[in-house]
Design an enzyme around this catalytic site. Sequence first.
Site, mmCIF file in Angstrom:
data_model
loop_
_atom_site.group_PDB
_atom_site.id
_atom_site.type_symbol
_atom_site.label_atom_id
_atom_site.label_comp_id
_atom_site.label_asym_id
_atom_site.label_seq_id
_atom_site.Cartn_x
_atom_site.Cartn_y
_atom_site.Cartn_z
ATOM 1 C CE1 TYR A 43 -27.114 4.882 -3.455
ATOM 2 C CE2 TYR A 43 -25.504 3.112 -3.271
ATOM 3 C CZ TYR A 43 -26.419 3.978 -2.682
ATOM 4 O OH TYR A 43 -26.623 3.939 -1.336
ATOM 5 C CE LYS A 57 6.088 -3.833 -0.580
ATOM 6 N NZ LYS A 57 7.217 -3.618 -1.504
ATOM 7 N NE ARG A 69 9.496 3.456 -4.560
ATOM 8 C CZ ARG A 69 8.880 2.294 -4.450
ATOM 9 N NH1 ARG A 69 7.591 2.197 -4.725
ATOM 10 N NH2 ARG A 69 9.526 1.213 -4.081
ATOM 11 C CG MET A 125 -20.170 1.219 2.505
ATOM 12 S SD MET A 125 -20.658 2.416 3.754
ATOM 13 C CE MET A 125 -20.263 3.958 2.941
HETATM 14 C C1 LIG Z 1 7.606 -4.487 -2.383
HETATM 15 C C2 LIG Z 1 9.020 -4.656 -2.673
HETATM 16 C C3 LIG Z 1 9.491 -5.856 -3.216
HETATM 17 C C4 LIG Z 1 8.580 -6.975 -3.645
HETATM 18 O O1 LIG Z 1 7.847 -6.617 -4.808
HETATM 19 P P1 LIG Z 1 6.839 -7.673 -5.461
HETATM 20 O O2 LIG Z 1 6.410 -7.104 -6.733
HETATM 21 O O3 LIG Z 1 5.691 -7.784 -4.496
HETATM 22 O O4 LIG Z 1 7.575 -8.941 -5.563
HETATM 23 C C5 LIG Z 1 10.864 -6.006 -3.356
HETATM 24 N N1 LIG Z 1 11.710 -5.017 -3.008
HETATM 25 C C6 LIG Z 1 11.291 -3.831 -2.502
HETATM 26 C C7 LIG Z 1 12.280 -2.780 -2.167
HETATM 27 C C8 LIG Z 1 9.935 -3.619 -2.327
HETATM 28 O O5 LIG Z 1 9.512 -2.458 -1.832
#
Ligand SMILES: *Cc1c(COP(=O)(O)O)cnc(C)c1O
Length: 362
Positions: free
Chosen positions: A259, A35, A129, A307
């Site tokens: 800065y 992801k 969540r 930046m």
């Molecule tokens: C992102 C995620 C993972 C992986 O988490 P890591 O800490 O990157 O290994 C696994 N399961 C779900 C549902 C996630 O959203």
Amino acid sequence: MARPITATIHTDALRHNLGAMRARAPGRRLMAMVKADGYGHGLETAARALREADAFGVAAIEDAARIRAAGLAQPILVLSGFDNPDDLDQLRALGAEAIVHHAAQLDLLERTDGAPIRVWLKVDTGMHRLGFAPDQVREAHARLRAARGVAGDIALMTHFASSDEFDAHTPNGLQTPAQMRAFVAATEGLDGPRSLANSAAVLGWPDAYGDWIRPGGALYGMSVVAGRSGASFGLRPAMTFETRLLAVNRVAKGERIGYSATWEAPEDMPVGVAAVGYGDGYPRLAPAGTPVLVNGRMATVAGRVSMDLMTIDLRGQSEARAGDPVVLWGDALPVETVAEAAGTISYALTCGITRRVRFVND
Ligand SMILES: *Cc1c(COP(=O)(O)O)cnc(C)c1O
């Protein structure tokens, strides 16, 4: 002049880390989490390098489409699932699977007349969540089994909130075992493969391996375990983030740099100006003293990161010249070290590299 900033992706490191995670959980299937554009490493690059994975996990349907367009045929799990019939059609067309985490999705799967898809039932065991509460799991599972939109086994999954704390004496050290117990109780007697473990759980909670492990960060060589880099678990960083010095200036004692004039030269000294800033994804909150490597040798950030530029304390490196390489993170400088200095985590840094940075694979 072209900006000399590169993120080099080490595809051999990705493959090594996949093997390392498999070796920790022999006999289990492995879903590679790609992801957020492969945690900022590039979705296609990551997925191709990790093609030996048994499945991929992505946040959204568009990412599944990109993996298919890259020519990969593995199962893909879309974590956000689907919200409407059109999403279901897209999942079918891509041969992708989806997480089911709320009741409206059960209705959609009961009403659809398209071909059935494979689903993963998400149980909320304490992250609060996404997911069904433990006492709703049996009913959701029964509805999925009966729904005409569902094919094959229903996988059962949950996600840990604190699996990076391995020690029962730390503030959340008891949360992972509590979530494991809640998951076992909520799913007892239901068929289907189980999946619980993110990277930290693979590294620290062998009892949580289940049938499918779901590492993300560890595949890129990163750790979120406090005080431990990925390298300390035998992982290799998959990214080197690098630039060059644009100038080396002599600054007199007492002069202030950058800065808000926050940093004062303690002596007459050389200060390097590197072509990188928060516009490239280097964290603005990295304070003076954060390490960088100039010509492979340790130096530190001086003054505020701006930046396009940052300034570097080059005391002890009087031979450094404009054009010399500056590594912001990579093999010899763990991204975890920079993240800790900046008050964030490694994942946020690799995900935060911006589009003007040139990506190179090696
Ligand atoms: C992102 C995620 C993972 C992986 O988490 P890591 O800490 O990157 O290994 C696994 N399961 C779900 C549902 C996630 O959203």
